[in-house]
Motif scaffolding. Structure first.
Motif, short mmCIF file in Angstrom:
data_model
loop_
_atom_site.label_atom_id
_atom_site.label_comp_id
_atom_site.label_asym_id
_atom_site.label_seq_id
_atom_site.Cartn_x
_atom_site.Cartn_y
_atom_site.Cartn_z
N MET A 86 51.53 -74.75 21.51
CA MET A 86 50.65 -74.54 22.34
C MET A 86 49.42 -74.91 21.88
O MET A 86 49.03 -74.66 20.55
CB MET A 86 50.61 -73.11 22.75
CG MET A 86 49.48 -72.48 23.65
SD MET A 86 49.53 -70.76 24.10
CE MET A 86 51.15 -70.75 24.90
N LYS A 87 48.50 -75.56 22.43
CA LYS A 87 47.18 -75.96 21.93
C LYS A 87 46.19 -74.65 21.60
O LYS A 87 46.61 -73.76 22.72
CB LYS A 87 46.42 -77.08 22.70
CG LYS A 87 47.23 -78.40 22.78
CD LYS A 87 46.40 -79.44 23.00
CE LYS A 87 47.45 -80.72 22.92
NZ LYS A 87 46.59 -81.68 22.37
N ILE A 88 45.24 -74.67 20.93
CA ILE A 88 44.35 -73.70 20.87
C ILE A 88 43.75 -73.23 22.10
O ILE A 88 43.31 -72.06 22.45
CB ILE A 88 43.13 -73.76 19.69
CG1 ILE A 88 42.40 -72.63 19.44
CG2 ILE A 88 42.55 -74.78 19.91
CD1 ILE A 88 41.79 -72.75 18.40
N GLY A 89 43.19 -74.18 22.76
CA GLY A 89 42.45 -73.89 24.30
C GLY A 89 43.02 -72.91 24.86
O GLY A 89 42.53 -72.17 25.59
N HIS A 90 44.70 -73.61 25.01
CA HIS A 90 45.32 -72.77 26.26
C HIS A 90 45.46 -71.20 25.84
O HIS A 90 45.32 -70.36 26.51
CB HIS A 90 46.86 -73.48 26.21
CG HIS A 90 47.62 -72.73 27.23
ND1 HIS A 90 47.40 -72.73 28.76
CD2 HIS A 90 48.76 -72.20 26.86
CE1 HIS A 90 48.47 -72.09 29.10
NE2 HIS A 90 49.02 -71.42 28.17
N ARG A 91 45.60 -71.23 24.40
CA ARG A 91 45.59 -69.46 23.80
C ARG A 91 44.32 -68.91 23.96
O ARG A 91 44.75 -67.80 24.48
CB ARG A 91 46.21 -69.88 22.38
CG ARG A 91 46.30 -68.55 21.65
CD ARG A 91 47.13 -68.61 20.66
NE ARG A 91 48.48 -69.16 20.74
CZ ARG A 91 49.50 -68.83 20.17
NH1 ARG A 91 49.36 -68.09 19.17
NH2 ARG A 91 50.76 -69.44 20.54
N LEU A 92 43.44 -69.72 23.80
CA LEU A 92 42.02 -68.87 24.11
C LEU A 92 41.86 -68.51 25.56
O LEU A 92 41.23 -67.64 25.83
CB LEU A 92 40.77 -69.79 23.59
CG LEU A 92 40.63 -70.13 22.08
CD1 LEU A 92 39.56 -71.15 21.65
CD2 LEU A 92 40.45 -68.52 21.36
N LEU B 152 29.08 -63.93 23.43
CA LEU B 152 29.18 -64.83 22.20
C LEU B 152 27.78 -65.58 21.89
O LEU B 152 27.52 -65.96 20.77
CB LEU B 152 30.37 -65.97 22.19
CG LEU B 152 31.50 -65.42 22.32
CD1 LEU B 152 32.63 -66.82 22.56
CD2 LEU B 152 32.01 -64.70 21.10
N GLY B 153 26.86 -65.47 22.76
CA GLY B 153 25.81 -66.03 22.86
C GLY B 153 25.83 -67.61 22.99
O GLY B 153 25.08 -68.39 22.05
N ARG B 154 26.85 -67.94 23.58
CA ARG B 154 26.96 -69.45 23.96
C ARG B 154 26.86 -69.83 25.29
O ARG B 154 26.63 -69.14 26.15
CB ARG B 154 28.49 -69.76 23.53
CG ARG B 154 28.56 -69.33 21.86
CD ARG B 154 27.87 -70.26 21.06
NE ARG B 154 28.06 -69.73 19.57
CZ ARG B 154 28.11 -70.63 18.46
NH1 ARG B 154 28.07 -71.97 18.63
NH2 ARG B 154 28.19 -70.08 17.20
N SER B 155 27.02 -71.08 25.60
CA SER B 155 27.03 -71.54 27.13
C SER B 155 28.54 -71.46 27.71
O SER B 155 29.33 -71.70 26.97
CB SER B 155 26.41 -72.88 26.99
OG SER B 155 27.43 -73.85 26.74
N GLN B 156 28.68 -71.15 28.84
CA GLN B 156 29.87 -71.30 29.65
C GLN B 156 30.61 -72.95 29.43
O GLN B 156 31.57 -72.82 29.29
CB GLN B 156 29.59 -71.04 31.17
CG GLN B 156 30.66 -71.06 31.95
CD GLN B 156 31.30 -72.16 32.54
OE1 GLN B 156 30.46 -73.16 32.85
NE2 GLN B 156 32.70 -72.32 32.43
N SER B 157 29.51 -73.80 29.42
CA SER B 157 30.17 -75.31 29.31
C SER B 157 30.99 -75.16 27.89
O SER B 157 32.07 -75.74 27.84
CB SER B 157 29.31 -76.15 29.47
OG SER B 157 28.01 -75.93 28.54
N GLU C 298 38.49 -74.43 25.72
CA GLU C 298 39.70 -74.04 26.34
C GLU C 298 40.44 -75.18 26.90
O GLU C 298 41.55 -75.03 27.12
CB GLU C 298 39.37 -73.06 27.54
CG GLU C 298 38.94 -71.54 27.17
CD GLU C 298 38.68 -70.63 28.17
OE1 GLU C 298 38.90 -70.90 29.32
OE2 GLU C 298 38.42 -69.40 27.76
N THR C 299 39.56 -76.49 27.10
CA THR C 299 40.21 -77.60 27.22
C THR C 299 40.39 -78.52 26.23
O THR C 299 40.92 -79.64 26.56
CB THR C 299 39.40 -78.18 28.42
OG1 THR C 299 38.07 -78.67 28.18
CG2 THR C 299 39.37 -77.61 29.69
#
Length: 125
Positions: free
Chosen positions: A1-7, A25-30, A36-37
Motif C-alpha cells: 500500500m502506498k503511503i498516500g493511501h495509508r495517510l 498542520l499549518g499547510r495547504s489543503q492542496s 494522499e495521491t
C-alpha cells in the motif's frame, strides 16, 4: 500500500477533512491532497506530526509493517479486516482512538503471522 493511501485512511479514521488536517498542520489543503495521491513527498517534520496526531509509528505510516512477501491483495484483505472493527468497545465503553490503534496493531501482527503460516502450508514447506 502506498503511503498516500495509508495517510488518507488514517485521516478518515480520525474524522478529519483534508482542509481540517491542513489547518492543524499549518499547510495547504492542496498539499494534503498531493500527499494522499502520492504526487508530492511528505516532509519529514510533517510525517512526525502525523504519527503523533494519529497515534501510530512512522514505520506504520511508511508501510514498513507489511512483510516483503505480502501481495497487494493481502494488504487489502488486512485493511478490510481492520476497517470492519471500527466500533470497538470494552466493558460497555468505547475505546479511545489510541486504544483502537493498539488493537489494530495487535490484529495486524496476528494477521501477518497466520497468513504467513497459511502460505507456507500451501507452498508445502
Amino acid at each position: 500500500m502506498k503511503i498516500g493511501h495509508r495517510l488518507a485512511n488514517l485521516r478518515e479514521r480520525k474524522g478529519l477533512s483534508q482542509s481540517a488536517l491542513a489547518d492543524l498542520l499549518g499547510r495547504s489543503q492542496s498539499s494534503v491532497a498531493m500527499w494522499e495521491t502520492n504526487k508530492r513527498r511528505v516532509p519529514e517534520e510533517v510525517l512526525n506530526q502525523l504519527a503523533d496526531l494519529y497515534g501510530v509509528s512512522l514505520d506504520y505510516i511508511m508501510g514498513r509493517d507489511v512483510p516483503k512477501w505480502a501481495s497487494e491483495e493481502d494488504v487489502v484483505d488486512l485493511e478490510e479486516m481492520l476497517n470492519s472493527n471500527v466500533n470497538m468497545s470494552f466493558g460497555g465503553e468505547n475505546l479511545t482512538e489510541e486504544e483502537k490503534q493498539r488493537v489494530r496493531d495487535v490484529l495486524t501482527g496476528i494477521f501477518w503471522e497466520k497468513l504467513e503460516k497459511q502460505k507456507r502450508r500451501g507452498a508445502g514447506e
